[in-house]
Write an enzyme that holds these catalytic residues in place. Structure first.
Site, PDB file in Angstrom:
ATOM      1  CE  LYS A  61      -0.167  52.771 -22.325  1.00 17.90           C
ATOM      2  NZ  LYS A  61      -0.338  53.823 -21.315  1.00 17.90           N
ATOM      3  CD  GLN A  72      -3.295  55.727 -20.230  1.00 20.10           C
ATOM      4  OE1 GLN A  72      -2.641  54.697 -20.128  1.00 20.10           O
ATOM      5  NE2 GLN A  72      -2.928  56.710 -21.033  1.00 20.10           N
ATOM      6  CG  ASP A  83       3.334  54.453 -16.714  1.00 23.78           C
ATOM      7  OD1 ASP A  83       3.875  54.357 -17.827  1.00 23.78           O
ATOM      8  OD2 ASP A  83       2.121  54.626 -16.558  1.00 23.78           O
TER       9      ASP A  83
HETATM   10  N1  GUN Z   1      -0.733  59.248 -20.528  1.00 21.51           N
HETATM   11  C1  GUN Z   1       0.029  59.682 -21.567  1.00 21.51           C
HETATM   12  N2  GUN Z   1       1.175  58.966 -21.624  1.00 21.51           N
HETATM   13  C2  GUN Z   1       1.125  58.079 -20.606  1.00 21.51           C
HETATM   14  C3  GUN Z   1       2.020  57.082 -20.146  1.00 21.51           C
HETATM   15  O1  GUN Z   1       3.112  56.860 -20.673  1.00 21.51           O
HETATM   16  N3  GUN Z   1       1.604  56.379 -19.068  1.00 21.51           N
HETATM   17  C4  GUN Z   1       0.424  56.616 -18.447  1.00 21.51           C
HETATM   18  N4  GUN Z   1       0.112  55.903 -17.383  1.00 21.51           N
HETATM   19  N5  GUN Z   1      -0.428  57.543 -18.836  1.00 21.51           N
HETATM   20  C5  GUN Z   1      -0.068  58.266 -19.916  1.00 21.51           C
END
Ligand code: GUN
Length: 294
Positions: free
Chosen positions: A54, A98, A121
């Site tokens: 990211k 995350q 998110d």
């Molecule tokens: N863990 C798996 N997919 C995601 C996501 O799209 N965002 C976040 N923050 N954690 C994740």
């Protein structure tokens, strides 16, 4: 007939270029640089990889990223304290915590502390609640579900009036993607581990979204001829012939399915790259809102 491939790599590159152009415009016209803060708690290797990806993609489009790492034994107060700090920082337009976090952390409480306007998110309970209701608009839509819909749109797939079957009911993908399809006037079925006849239910789908995390579970015979198949799964399976000793497969038995479907996403190179593209787009949107431009 062989299905048309839905190319997530190419589509995400196109979107990323569009975002890069807008980021540059925002900087040139208003002196604003969009910023994304990532919060990683603990050492989970997959999470470390995702967060690095990211940050790398942010850099590619000119979005500033602020990486924050906390030890695996960080307390609830420490995690929420960091979120509060990021909420107050005007250079941060998006906050990404995350998931999953270590088991002792109350995830729901952390997500609820993120400012609604920085919830790129889309996991804040109010944003999810709005997504689930008719006539309400979340500030942000979760990235993987948004990526699925974006692929359908960019490939000209009609959603309204279609039978859509979603395999999986996770908070991150299954549930929100079903809500998005409903908003777009599809008729929705959500399948899960207790669904009585999965193959027959899947065969009803004009649009089939597989998000269960089970390698190649969906067989060719589960697919209605001509259906659009979106495979969200990313599963490692042992493969001694591969350099790393494994390969990645989706939730759909791709080779069988592509002979029956009308459109299909590959794994890798389907939904995966779209998730980060949507995160970048949400961060850009947040920066534009903060500047009063939208
Ligand atoms: N863990 C798996 N997919 C995601 C996501 O799209 N965002 C976040 N923050 N954690 C994740």
């Amino acid at each position: 007939m062989t299905a048309q491939l839905i190319d997530g790599d190419a589509t995400s590159k196109t979107i990323q270029q569009e975002i890069q152009d807008q980021v540059e415009q925002l900087r040139a016209d208003h002196g604003i640089v969009p910023g994304l803060a990532t919060v990683l708690v603990g050492e989970d290797p997959a999470s470390q990889f995702y967060v690095r990806s990211k940050q790398k993609r942010c850099a590619e489009v000119g979005i500033r990223s602020f990486g924050h790492k906390l030890d695996a034994d960080a307390t609830q107060e420490e995690v929420e304290g960091l979120v509060a700090e990021l909420n107050a920082n005007p250079e941060v337009h998006g906050i990404l915590v995350q998931l999953p976090m270590p088991r002792h952390i109350d995830e729901e409480s952390v997500l609820a502390k993120i400012s609604l306007g920085k919830d790129v998110d889309g996991f804040h309970p109010v944003n999810i609640g709005r997504l689930a209701m008719k006539g309400r608009e979340p500030m942000f839509v979760p990235c993987t579900p948004a990526g699925c819909i974006e692929l359908l749109d960019r490939y000209g797939v009609e959603i309204g009036g279609k039978e859509a079957v979603v395999l999986g009911r996770s908070n991150i993908v299954g549930l929100p993607v079903a809500m998005l399809l409903l908003h777009r006037n599809a008729t929705i079925t959500i399948c899960h581990s207790r669904t009585a006849d999965l193959p027959a239910t899947c065969r009803r789908a004009d649009i089939l979204i597989a998000a269960v995390g089970r390698p190649e579970m969906v067989k060719g015979s589960w697919i209605k001829p001509g259906a659009v198949v979106i495979d969200v799964g990313i599963n490692r399976v042992d493969d001694p012939s591969a350099k790393r000793g494994y390969r990645l497969v989706g939730d759909v038995a791709f080779e069988e399915a592509r002979e029956i479907a009308g459109y299909i996403t590959p794994v890798p190179g389907g939904v995966g790259p779209m998730t980060i593209a949507m995160l970048l787009n949400n961060t850009l949107t947040s920066a534009k809102r903060a500047a009063g431009l939208i």
